[in-house]
Write a protein that holds these residues in place. Sequence first.
Motif, PDB file in Angstrom:
ATOM      1  N   ASN A 200      -5.688   5.880  -7.274  1.00 48.95           N
ATOM      2  CA  ASN A 200      -6.225   5.231  -8.430  1.00 48.95           C
ATOM      3  C   ASN A 200      -6.718   7.022  -9.232  1.00 48.95           C
ATOM      4  O   ASN A 200      -6.255   6.291 -10.258  1.00 48.95           O
ATOM      5  CB  ASN A 200      -7.204   4.199  -7.503  1.00 48.95           C
ATOM      6  CG  ASN A 200      -6.369   3.450  -6.978  1.00 48.95           C
ATOM      7  OD1 ASN A 200      -5.098   2.859  -7.689  1.00 48.95           O
ATOM      8  ND2 ASN A 200      -6.041   3.432  -6.234  1.00 48.95           N
TER       9      ASN A 200
ATOM     10  N   ALA B  43      -5.545  -1.572 -13.747  1.00 52.44           N
ATOM     11  CA  ALA B  43      -5.216  -1.949 -11.706  1.00 52.44           C
ATOM     12  C   ALA B  43      -5.515  -0.117 -11.305  1.00 52.44           C
ATOM     13  O   ALA B  43      -6.414  -0.473 -10.330  1.00 52.44           O
ATOM     14  CB  ALA B  43      -3.902  -2.109 -11.526  1.00 52.44           C
ATOM     15  N   TYR B  44      -5.156   0.534 -11.755  1.00 56.74           N
ATOM     16  CA  TYR B  44      -5.995   2.118 -11.830  1.00 56.74           C
ATOM     17  C   TYR B  44      -7.163   2.145 -11.816  1.00 56.74           C
ATOM     18  O   TYR B  44      -7.948   2.623 -10.573  1.00 56.74           O
ATOM     19  CB  TYR B  44      -5.175   3.235 -11.934  1.00 56.74           C
ATOM     20  CG  TYR B  44      -3.613   3.372 -12.049  1.00 56.74           C
ATOM     21  CD1 TYR B  44      -2.752   3.736 -12.871  1.00 56.74           C
ATOM     22  CD2 TYR B  44      -3.038   3.636 -10.103  1.00 56.74           C
ATOM     23  CE1 TYR B  44      -1.352   3.572 -12.808  1.00 56.74           C
ATOM     24  CE2 TYR B  44      -1.956   3.624 -10.235  1.00 56.74           C
ATOM     25  CZ  TYR B  44      -0.577   4.085 -11.020  1.00 56.74           C
ATOM     26  OH  TYR B  44       0.523   4.198 -10.648  1.00 56.74           O
TER      27      TYR B  44
ATOM     28  N   THR C  82      -9.820  -0.373 -11.700  1.00 54.52           N
ATOM     29  CA  THR C  82     -10.024  -1.225 -11.063  1.00 54.52           C
ATOM     30  C   THR C  82      -9.939  -1.174  -9.878  1.00 54.52           C
ATOM     31  O   THR C  82     -11.298  -1.098  -8.835  1.00 54.52           O
ATOM     32  CB  THR C  82      -9.319  -2.937 -10.650  1.00 54.52           C
ATOM     33  OG1 THR C  82      -9.195  -2.894 -12.061  1.00 54.52           O
ATOM     34  CG2 THR C  82      -9.859  -3.932  -9.867  1.00 54.52           C
ATOM     35  N   ASN C  83      -9.539   0.079  -9.333  1.00 56.53           N
ATOM     36  CA  ASN C  83      -8.890   0.157  -7.827  1.00 56.53           C
ATOM     37  C   ASN C  83      -9.933   1.753  -7.614  1.00 56.53           C
ATOM     38  O   ASN C  83     -10.617   1.630  -6.639  1.00 56.53           O
ATOM     39  CB  ASN C  83      -7.461   0.169  -6.952  1.00 56.53           C
ATOM     40  CG  ASN C  83      -7.250  -1.212  -7.053  1.00 56.53           C
ATOM     41  OD1 ASN C  83      -7.327  -2.094  -6.819  1.00 56.53           O
ATOM     42  ND2 ASN C  83      -5.642  -1.025  -7.701  1.00 56.53           N
ATOM     43  N   TYR C  84      -9.614   2.288  -8.167  1.00 53.71           N
ATOM     44  CA  TYR C  84     -10.376   3.823  -8.653  1.00 53.71           C
ATOM     45  C   TYR C  84     -12.076   3.359  -8.453  1.00 53.71           C
ATOM     46  O   TYR C  84     -12.734   4.008  -7.228  1.00 53.71           O
ATOM     47  CB  TYR C  84     -10.034   4.178  -9.924  1.00 53.71           C
ATOM     48  CG  TYR C  84     -11.192   5.442  -9.835  1.00 53.71           C
ATOM     49  CD1 TYR C  84     -11.385   6.233 -10.601  1.00 53.71           C
ATOM     50  CD2 TYR C  84     -11.477   6.227  -8.793  1.00 53.71           C
ATOM     51  CE1 TYR C  84     -12.209   7.202 -11.152  1.00 53.71           C
ATOM     52  CE2 TYR C  84     -11.793   7.655  -8.599  1.00 53.71           C
ATOM     53  CZ  TYR C  84     -12.185   8.111  -9.546  1.00 53.71           C
ATOM     54  OH  TYR C  84     -12.672   9.715  -9.561  1.00 53.71           O
TER      55      TYR C  84
ATOM     56  N   ALA D 211      -6.971   6.671  -1.803  1.00 49.22           N
ATOM     57  CA  ALA D 211      -6.913   5.502  -2.705  1.00 49.22           C
ATOM     58  C   ALA D 211      -7.573   6.260  -3.410  1.00 49.22           C
ATOM     59  O   ALA D 211      -7.128   5.868  -4.726  1.00 49.22           O
ATOM     60  CB  ALA D 211      -7.992   4.471  -2.157  1.00 49.22           C
TER      61      ALA D 211
ATOM     62  N   SER E  41       0.959  -1.520   0.683  1.00 46.31           N
ATOM     63  CA  SER E  41      -0.142   0.121  -0.233  1.00 46.31           C
ATOM     64  C   SER E  41       0.678   0.800   0.003  1.00 46.31           C
ATOM     65  O   SER E  41      -0.353   2.131   0.155  1.00 46.31           O
ATOM     66  CB  SER E  41      -0.975   0.291   1.273  1.00 46.31           C
ATOM     67  OG  SER E  41      -0.104   0.206   2.408  1.00 46.31           O
TER      68      SER E  41
ATOM     69  N   LYS F  49     -12.651   0.375  -7.140  1.00 44.20           N
ATOM     70  CA  LYS F  49     -13.646  -0.221  -5.882  1.00 44.20           C
ATOM     71  C   LYS F  49     -13.546   1.269  -4.655  1.00 44.20           C
ATOM     72  O   LYS F  49     -14.875   0.976  -4.275  1.00 44.20           O
ATOM     73  CB  LYS F  49     -12.286  -1.387  -6.085  1.00 44.20           C
ATOM     74  CG  LYS F  49     -12.527  -2.192  -4.763  1.00 44.20           C
ATOM     75  CD  LYS F  49     -11.793  -3.229  -4.847  1.00 44.20           C
ATOM     76  CE  LYS F  49     -10.267  -2.996  -4.419  1.00 44.20           C
ATOM     77  NZ  LYS F  49      -9.451  -4.418  -3.602  1.00 44.20           N
ATOM     78  N   ALA F  50     -12.672   1.822  -4.776  1.00 44.78           N
ATOM     79  CA  ALA F  50     -12.533   2.958  -3.689  1.00 44.78           C
ATOM     80  C   ALA F  50     -13.999   3.998  -4.268  1.00 44.78           C
ATOM     81  O   ALA F  50     -14.658   3.839  -3.150  1.00 44.78           O
ATOM     82  CB  ALA F  50     -11.427   3.469  -3.842  1.00 44.78           C
TER      83      ALA F  50
END
Lengths: 243, 228
Positions: B93, B59-60, B62-64, B89, A104, B66-67
Amino acid sequence: MSRETLEYHWGKHHRTYVENLNHQIVGTELDQMTLEDLILASYNRGNILPPFNNAAQIWNHEFFWESMKPGGGGKPSGYLLELIKRDFGNFEALVKELKSAASSQFGSGWAWLVYKANRLDVGNAVNPRLQEEDKKLVVVKSPNAVNPLVWDYSPLLTIDVWEHAYYIDFQNRRADYITIFMEKLVSWEVVSLRLELAKARASEREREEERRKREEEDGYSAGSEAVEMYLESETDESEPEAE
Amino acid sequence: MALRTLVTRKSLGNLGLGLRQLRGLQTYSLPDLPYDYGALEPAISGEIMQLHHQKHHQAYVTNYNKALEQLDAATAKGDSHTVAKLLSALKFNGGGHINHSIFWKNLAPVKEGGGEPPHGSLGWAIDNHFGSMEVLVQKMNTEGAALQGSGWVWLGVDKELKTLVVQTTENQDPLVSKGANLVPLLGIDVWEHAYYLQYKNVRPDYLKNIWKVINWKFAGEVYEKECP
């Protein structure tokens, strides 16, 4: 960790930090300092000066190489394992926290296991006396070149999560790199050794402080500075106010 | 669901950031590259382009998403603690998605105009502000090489003052984080993942070569929109 990675990481990146720092400090007063003093001085309480990045990265990388060994991995033992169980519950929990910190850390940086026995530098306030429970193992992460020396922690273990540390072998898969590091590379012997040194340092410091406190209460010993006190009228400064 | 049958994948890709609206919550998707992964060689290798697009940018995204989902849930519950925890996050992201979406448009194969200097008003503005294109390139390369850690180097325009600026941002901070009036014209990714497999630690070589595939046409269009 492949030979190719080490050739670049140690042979180019680390080497460049060394060369660049030497350029920066040659002929200056910084040239006389130890690396750790240089790091603290150039950190400048967060207002970072140019030599910091090179100096800290040199320290960080040396620390990183020594944190690993061929055929590493396995589990810690002895006093280190005791403290791990006390402060994290069990070894698996520590691994989980290290992996989480390393994953992280957005951008470049480092994840650390540290021994924390520090006092805050708070100028004119009085720190409460550290209890044994306050001295403990902690997992922290830091960005770019920053390391826990600047927070007055004692680093025990680090993992480099700048992309250059893993890109050749793992590309974007930082999590896989961290796993392999924990399973195959980490040297728990070195971590144990560092813990001993850290504890010794902390005890030494405590003894120093107690010694100094006793000196203040007993009055002045030869050569010590006069204590400034607020007096109603101007009197001779070196005369201590009677209790 | 009727919406889905009307809109094809290709036109979704052309919606810039690839925005879809499902169940009332906006989700983002990876925009398609307007060229093949290998089309920017030898300046940037196909291997890098593929990893950069399919792994990093994805990945950015996907994680964006998710956030954002977690933010939605936390906001609905009035859970400020979680909202505050999500901010970094989201910035990281979301910024990563924004920045890379611009980056793909900042690049073009040579045979589609990559590397060709800007004509029109942007060309003029560069000469006026910096003296020449060479000076601008050198400035951006110097700042890009000097950036510690991960980040971006930008050519932007201040839409109020109508002036050009060269700026750097760290990590995935978008250019607007350096000034609310700044509009990005051209961004160069100096994260190690953008060049490492090909250039290793020699970031200056990457910066020297990327200008051969810079898509000035796009930058010019954005500039003309802000400074008509």
